[in-house]
Design a protein around this motif. Structure first.
Motif, PDB file in Angstrom:
ATOM      1  N   VAL A   1      -7.946 -32.385  -1.107  1.00 22.58           N
ATOM      2  CA  VAL A   1      -6.530 -32.035  -0.944  1.00 22.58           C
ATOM      3  C   VAL A   1      -6.163 -30.880  -1.884  1.00 22.58           C
ATOM      4  CG1 VAL A   1      -4.161 -32.858  -1.186  1.00 22.58           C
ATOM      5  CG2 VAL A   1      -5.860 -34.327  -0.167  1.00 22.58           C
ATOM      6  N   ALA A   2      -6.696 -30.899  -3.093  1.00 21.98           N
ATOM      7  CA  ALA A   2      -6.416 -29.818  -4.040  1.00 21.98           C
ATOM      8  C   ALA A   2      -6.920 -28.485  -3.498  1.00 21.98           C
ATOM      9  CB  ALA A   2      -7.047 -30.123  -5.395  1.00 21.98           C
TER      10      ALA A   2
ATOM     11  N   VAL B   1      -9.178 -36.351  -3.587  1.00 15.14           N
ATOM     12  CA  VAL B   1      -8.262 -35.548  -4.410  1.00 15.14           C
ATOM     13  C   VAL B   1      -8.740 -34.100  -4.462  1.00 15.14           C
ATOM     14  CG1 VAL B   1      -7.370 -35.173  -6.752  1.00 15.14           C
ATOM     15  CG2 VAL B   1      -7.464 -37.488  -5.806  1.00 15.14           C
TER      16      VAL B   1
ATOM     17  N   GLN C   1      -3.513 -42.720  -9.560  1.00 13.93           N
ATOM     18  CA  GLN C   1      -2.078 -42.784  -9.244  1.00 13.93           C
ATOM     19  C   GLN C   1      -1.816 -42.711  -7.747  1.00 13.93           C
ATOM     20  OE1 GLN C   1      -0.713 -39.437 -11.511  1.00 13.93           O
ATOM     21  NE2 GLN C   1      -0.427 -40.628 -13.394  1.00 13.93           N
ATOM     22  N   PHE C   2      -2.600 -41.890  -7.025  1.00 13.86           N
ATOM     23  CA  PHE C   2      -2.324 -41.697  -5.603  1.00 13.86           C
ATOM     24  C   PHE C   2      -2.500 -42.998  -4.817  1.00 13.86           C
ATOM     25  CE2 PHE C   2      -3.017 -36.803  -5.227  1.00 13.86           C
ATOM     26  CZ  PHE C   2      -2.060 -36.622  -6.194  1.00 13.86           C
TER      27      PHE C   2
ATOM     28  N   LEU D   1       5.219 -43.534 -10.409  1.00 16.78           N
ATOM     29  CA  LEU D   1       5.844 -44.384  -9.396  1.00 16.78           C
ATOM     30  C   LEU D   1       7.088 -45.080  -9.961  1.00 16.78           C
ATOM     31  CD1 LEU D   1       5.857 -45.474  -6.532  1.00 16.78           C
ATOM     32  CD2 LEU D   1       4.228 -47.233  -7.227  1.00 16.78           C
TER      33      LEU D   1
ATOM     34  N   GLN E   1      -7.115 -38.879 -13.006  1.00 15.34           N
ATOM     35  CA  GLN E   1      -5.777 -39.443 -13.133  1.00 15.34           C
ATOM     36  C   GLN E   1      -5.084 -39.513 -11.769  1.00 15.34           C
ATOM     37  OE1 GLN E   1      -3.101 -36.863 -15.131  1.00 15.34           O
ATOM     38  NE2 GLN E   1      -1.703 -38.473 -15.753  1.00 15.34           N
ATOM     39  N   PHE E   2      -5.155 -38.421 -11.007  1.00 21.00           N
ATOM     40  CA  PHE E   2      -4.486 -38.377  -9.704  1.00 21.00           C
ATOM     41  C   PHE E   2      -5.102 -39.406  -8.747  1.00 21.00           C
ATOM     42  CE2 PHE E   2      -2.744 -33.728  -9.978  1.00 21.00           C
ATOM     43  CZ  PHE E   2      -1.804 -34.158 -10.891  1.00 21.00           C
TER      44      PHE E   2
ATOM     45  N   GLU F   1      -7.580 -34.381 -14.617  1.00 21.17           N
ATOM     46  CA  GLU F   1      -6.507 -34.470 -13.612  1.00 21.17           C
ATOM     47  C   GLU F   1      -7.000 -35.147 -12.338  1.00 21.17           C
ATOM     48  OE1 GLU F   1      -3.421 -30.764 -14.237  1.00 21.17           O
ATOM     49  OE2 GLU F   1      -5.469 -30.256 -13.692  1.00 21.17           O
TER      50      GLU F   1
ATOM     51  N   GLN G   1      10.754 -44.255  -0.414  1.00 23.36           N
ATOM     52  CA  GLN G   1       9.495 -43.829   0.192  1.00 23.36           C
ATOM     53  C   GLN G   1       9.739 -42.624   1.114  1.00 23.36           C
ATOM     54  OE1 GLN G   1      10.849 -46.828  -0.062  1.00 23.36           O
ATOM     55  NE2 GLN G   1       9.417 -48.500   0.377  1.00 23.36           N
TER      56      GLN G   1
ATOM     57  N   LYS H   1       1.491 -41.004  10.195  1.00 27.17           N
ATOM     58  CA  LYS H   1       1.565 -42.193   9.342  1.00 27.17           C
ATOM     59  C   LYS H   1       2.631 -42.030   8.261  1.00 27.17           C
ATOM     60  CE  LYS H   1      -1.580 -44.765   6.271  1.00 27.17           C
ATOM     61  NZ  LYS H   1      -1.374 -46.130   6.737  1.00 27.17           N
ATOM     62  N   TYR H   2       2.709 -40.847   7.674  1.00 24.20           N
ATOM     63  CA  TYR H   2       3.650 -40.659   6.569  1.00 24.20           C
ATOM     64  C   TYR H   2       4.884 -39.837   6.972  1.00 24.20           C
ATOM     65  CZ  TYR H   2      -0.159 -42.377   3.637  1.00 24.20           C
ATOM     66  OH  TYR H   2      -1.138 -43.142   3.073  1.00 24.20           O
TER      67      TYR H   2
ATOM     68  N   VAL I   1      -8.102 -43.767  -2.393  1.00 27.88           N
ATOM     69  CA  VAL I   1      -8.218 -42.336  -2.644  1.00 27.88           C
ATOM     70  C   VAL I   1      -9.256 -42.134  -3.750  1.00 27.88           C
ATOM     71  CG1 VAL I   1      -6.993 -40.255  -3.310  1.00 27.88           C
ATOM     72  CG2 VAL I   1      -5.781 -42.048  -2.069  1.00 27.88           C
TER      73      VAL I   1
ATOM     74  N   TYR J   1       2.502 -47.613  -1.708  1.00 24.60           N
ATOM     75  CA  TYR J   1       3.955 -47.812  -1.657  1.00 24.60           C
ATOM     76  C   TYR J   1       4.547 -47.112  -0.419  1.00 24.60           C
ATOM     77  CZ  TYR J   1       8.855 -47.709  -3.137  1.00 24.60           C
ATOM     78  OH  TYR J   1      10.214 -47.845  -3.183  1.00 24.60           O
ATOM     79  N   PHE J   2       4.088 -45.896  -0.146  1.00 25.85           N
ATOM     80  CA  PHE J   2       4.581 -45.160   1.033  1.00 25.85           C
ATOM     81  C   PHE J   2       4.255 -45.904   2.334  1.00 25.85           C
ATOM     82  CE2 PHE J   2       4.307 -40.656  -1.088  1.00 25.85           C
ATOM     83  CZ  PHE J   2       5.395 -40.970  -1.876  1.00 25.85           C
ATOM     84  N   GLU J   3       3.180 -46.691   2.317  1.00 23.04           N
ATOM     85  CA  GLU J   3       2.775 -47.369   3.552  1.00 23.04           C
ATOM     86  C   GLU J   3       3.786 -48.404   4.035  1.00 23.04           C
ATOM     87  OE1 GLU J   3      -1.346 -48.487   3.116  1.00 23.04           O
ATOM     88  OE2 GLU J   3      -1.836 -46.346   2.965  1.00 23.04           O
TER      89      GLU J   3
ATOM     90  N   THR K   1       0.779 -32.242   0.575  1.00 23.85           N
ATOM     91  CA  THR K   1      -0.304 -31.690   1.392  1.00 23.85           C
ATOM     92  C   THR K   1      -1.047 -32.822   2.105  1.00 23.85           C
ATOM     93  OG1 THR K   1      -0.549 -29.876  -0.188  1.00 23.85           O
ATOM     94  CG2 THR K   1      -2.389 -30.245   1.314  1.00 23.85           C
TER      95      THR K   1
ATOM     96  N   LEU L   1       0.180 -31.894  -4.083  1.00 26.84           N
ATOM     97  CA  LEU L   1      -1.006 -32.544  -3.508  1.00 26.84           C
ATOM     98  C   LEU L   1      -0.616 -33.697  -2.581  1.00 26.84           C
ATOM     99  CD1 LEU L   1      -2.660 -30.743  -5.356  1.00 26.84           C
ATOM    100  CD2 LEU L   1      -3.968 -32.740  -6.044  1.00 26.84           C
ATOM    101  N   LEU L   2       0.339 -34.529  -3.020  1.00 31.06           N
ATOM    102  CA  LEU L   2       0.747 -35.650  -2.168  1.00 31.06           C
ATOM    103  C   LEU L   2       1.404 -35.147  -0.887  1.00 31.06           C
ATOM    104  CD1 LEU L   2       2.018 -38.100  -4.921  1.00 31.06           C
ATOM    105  CD2 LEU L   2       0.213 -38.620  -3.260  1.00 31.06           C
TER     106      LEU L   2
ATOM    107  N   ASP M   1      -1.728 -46.023  -5.829  1.00 30.43           N
ATOM    108  CA  ASP M   1      -0.467 -46.762  -5.997  1.00 30.43           C
ATOM    109  C   ASP M   1       0.648 -46.162  -5.162  1.00 30.43           C
ATOM    110  OD1 ASP M   1      -1.509 -48.462  -7.788  1.00 30.43           O
ATOM    111  OD2 ASP M   1      -0.560 -47.592  -9.570  1.00 30.43           O
ATOM    112  N   ILE M   2       0.785 -44.850  -5.273  1.00 31.95           N
ATOM    113  CA  ILE M   2       1.914 -44.175  -4.620  1.00 31.95           C
ATOM    114  C   ILE M   2       1.772 -44.240  -3.104  1.00 31.95           C
ATOM    115  CG2 ILE M   2       3.094 -41.952  -4.333  1.00 31.95           C
ATOM    116  CD1 ILE M   2       2.240 -41.319  -7.280  1.00 31.95           C
ATOM    117  N   LEU M   3       0.565 -43.986  -2.595  1.00 31.06           N
ATOM    118  CA  LEU M   3       0.374 -44.001  -1.140  1.00 31.06           C
ATOM    119  C   LEU M   3       0.501 -45.407  -0.567  1.00 31.06           C
ATOM    120  CD1 LEU M   3      -2.473 -41.340  -0.915  1.00 31.06           C
ATOM    121  CD2 LEU M   3      -0.136 -41.074  -0.046  1.00 31.06           C
TER     122      LEU M   3
ATOM    123  N   VAL N   1       8.197 -38.794   0.561  1.00 34.58           N
ATOM    124  CA  VAL N   1       7.305 -38.189   1.556  1.00 34.58           C
ATOM    125  C   VAL N   1       7.909 -36.869   2.070  1.00 34.58           C
ATOM    126  CG1 VAL N   1       6.338 -38.438   3.871  1.00 34.58           C
ATOM    127  CG2 VAL N   1       6.187 -40.346   2.254  1.00 34.58           C
TER     128      VAL N   1
END
Lengths: 421, 88
Positions: free
Chosen positions: B10-11, B7, B29-30, A367, B25-26, B22, A255, A321-322, B2, B36-38, A311, A308-309, B32-34, A259
């Protein structure tokens, strides 16, 4: 295009100088600048980009007498674990047909494994030298941060990445490391060294302590662990001993890595605006419209996802947070390794927890692909040197043994790896 | 959570146009990924003192790229300058 598709551009850059790499052919990852030879980063954005200068490591190759035979395929801007995100097509794994060569330096490892180059350079931000070395059954070294100049390396995540050697044997990888290491006035993070590396590949592990973190073994496939343990047994027969060490921080290393890498990427890749380089689009409108159109056209899906992630992670309200938490997690990893090195000389794990993926298998689930980097990212977060050396095979392909050492102690991991060959 | 608007926002901050597919899709996916980052929330406070020193060198004039070299990769140039789109 050869069957392997290891190269984006073939070259025949012969050296006028003579040195330790006389008569050796070297393949160079296509994110390392070569004067007068296009350097694409595996991206449509840089399809026509021809650097006006050599990276420091390329100058060093030339000074050492090497012949540069080509620029190798890679995941776009280094963002991937399979070399499938390249705009120039996928690369075959010569050691496991039908499977990916690993990434992002997949072309470099495949070129060496297929005998299309004697040696190669890759870059490693979160495992991009070690993963393809493991998957292709060759040796790869991620040097300590600051040992090798990054001048001329197209940046993805500056605080994590290093250029490193890929070779068929530990000794030849160490020899190439010796050529590219050292301080450079163009990269203020480098430091002076007069260390030699090739002579450390003497196979002498008598009395050496190998630390094994359960956190990096438990998550690996059984068939991979079987090969890993057989290799440890062989080291013990040669006089090494193993001890269990604990690295609880690795639970949040992936993670933290993503990030930080995505955040740095979102900033670094802002330079691709279609003005100084990049495709010539017919976009109408003001600067922002034109900028956004060039980037839509020039970047592939994975690169857009990471920009994007990144940003997002740096945007107002989310930074603490991140990004800030990821920096804390990075410090925790560094502290964990420091404690582990109080009882071990090197730290061993499988390089990759899995065998090489089948081609196309991981493209739909980003992921899952990120999680495959679990064992390699900790060394980048802690700035430490790490090597991957072949350690047998499963039915699905080669397995790599990863050895992580203390900062600037490449000699010990090279010595240990040479005993595992 | 999200959504599409997040999206797209942010784009636009990142100056990357996306097509509708896109964005969809993003957005999926975001999430799930975010999430996980938490899990980074569980990271303890640690001392992060790094033993780093600044490296200095004398500020001496040396050769850089020529104007021609600096411009050689630009899609459009004019009178020795990069040519870009209008600013506003």
């Amino acid at each position: 295009m050869s069957e392997t598709n290891a190269f984006i551009t073939r070259t025949d850059i012969e050296s006028d100088d003579s040195g330790p790499l006389d008569g050796q052919t070297v393949a160079v990852k296509d994110n390392i600048s070569t004067k007068g030879v296009r350097t694409t980063c595996g991206s449509a954005m840089l399809e026509e980009y021809v650097p006006p200068y050599d990276a420091t490591v390329v100058s060093k190759l030339k000074d050492a007498g090497a012949t540069i035979v080509g620029k190798t395929n890679m995941d776009e801007f280094g963002m991937g674990t399979t070399t499938e995100t390249s705009a120039f097509g996928a690369t075959e794994n010569p050691a496991a047909p039908g499977r990916v060569p690993g990434g992002s330096s997949g072309g470099s490892a495949a070129a060496v494994a297929a005998g299309e180059a004697d040696l190669a350079l890759g870059s490693d931000t979160g495992g991009s030298v070690r993963c393809p070395a493991a998957f292709c059954g060759v040796v790869g070294i991620k040097p300590t941060y600051g040992l090798v100049s990054r001048y001329g390396l197209v940046a993805y995540a500056n605080s994590l990445e290093q250029i490193g050697p890929i070779a068929p044997t530990v000794e030849s990888a160490a020899q190439l490391l010796e050529v590219i290491a050292g301080d450079d006035s163009h990269d203020a993070t480098t430091r002076e060294t007069d260390a030699t590396y090739a002579d450390a590949a003497d196979g002498d592990v008598d009395g050496l302590t190998v630390g094994v973190p359960t956190e990096l073994v438990d998550g690996a496939d059984d068939a991979v662990v079987e090969q890993f343990e057989a290799t440890l047994d062989s080291l013990c027969e040669q006089g090494a001993e193993t001890v269990e060490v604990s690295l609880p921080s690795v639970e949040t290393a992936v993670q933290a890595y993503y990030v930080i890498a995505m955040s740095e990427a979102s900033s670094n890749l802002a330079r691709f605006d279609g003005v100084r380089y990049g495709p010539d689009t017919e976009a109408e409108g003001n600067w922002n419209d034109s900028f956004a159109a060039v980037r839509e056209e020039g970047f592939g899906e994975e690169v857009k996802r990471r920009i994007l992630l990144g940003t997002y992670a740096l945007s107002a309200g989310y930074h603490d947070k991140y990004y800030k938490k990821a920096q804390d997690a990075r410090a925790w990893v560094r502290q964990d390794f420091a404690e582990a090195f109080e009882s071990a000389d090197v730290i061993a794990s499988p390089t990759m927890p899995v065998a090489p993926f089948e081609r196309g298998e991981s493209l739909d689930d980003p992921l899952q692909m990120y999680l495959a980097d679990a064992n390699t990212v900790p060394a980048n977060l802690a700035n430490l040197p790490a090597i991957s050396v072949p350690a047998g095979e499963t039915e699905e392909g080669p397995v790599g043994l990863q050895l992580v050492g203390e900062a600037f102690d490449e000699r010990t991991i090279i010595r240990t790896a040479s005993a595992a060959e | 959570m999200v959504d599409h608007d997040a999206v797209t926002h942010v784009a636009s901050l990142a100056r990357v146009n996306l097509d509708d597919e896109e964005v969809e899709q993003f957005a999926a996916q975001f999430d799930d990924i975010l999430s996980y980052f938490e899990t980074l929330d569980s990271v303890p406070e640690v001392e992060s003192d790094e033993e780093l020193e600044n490296v200095f060198r004398p500020d001496e004039v040396c050769d850089g790229l020529t104007q021609e070299e600096a411009l050689q990769n630009a899609p459009e140039t004019e009178d020795g300058y990069f040519e870009g789109p209008t600013v506003s």
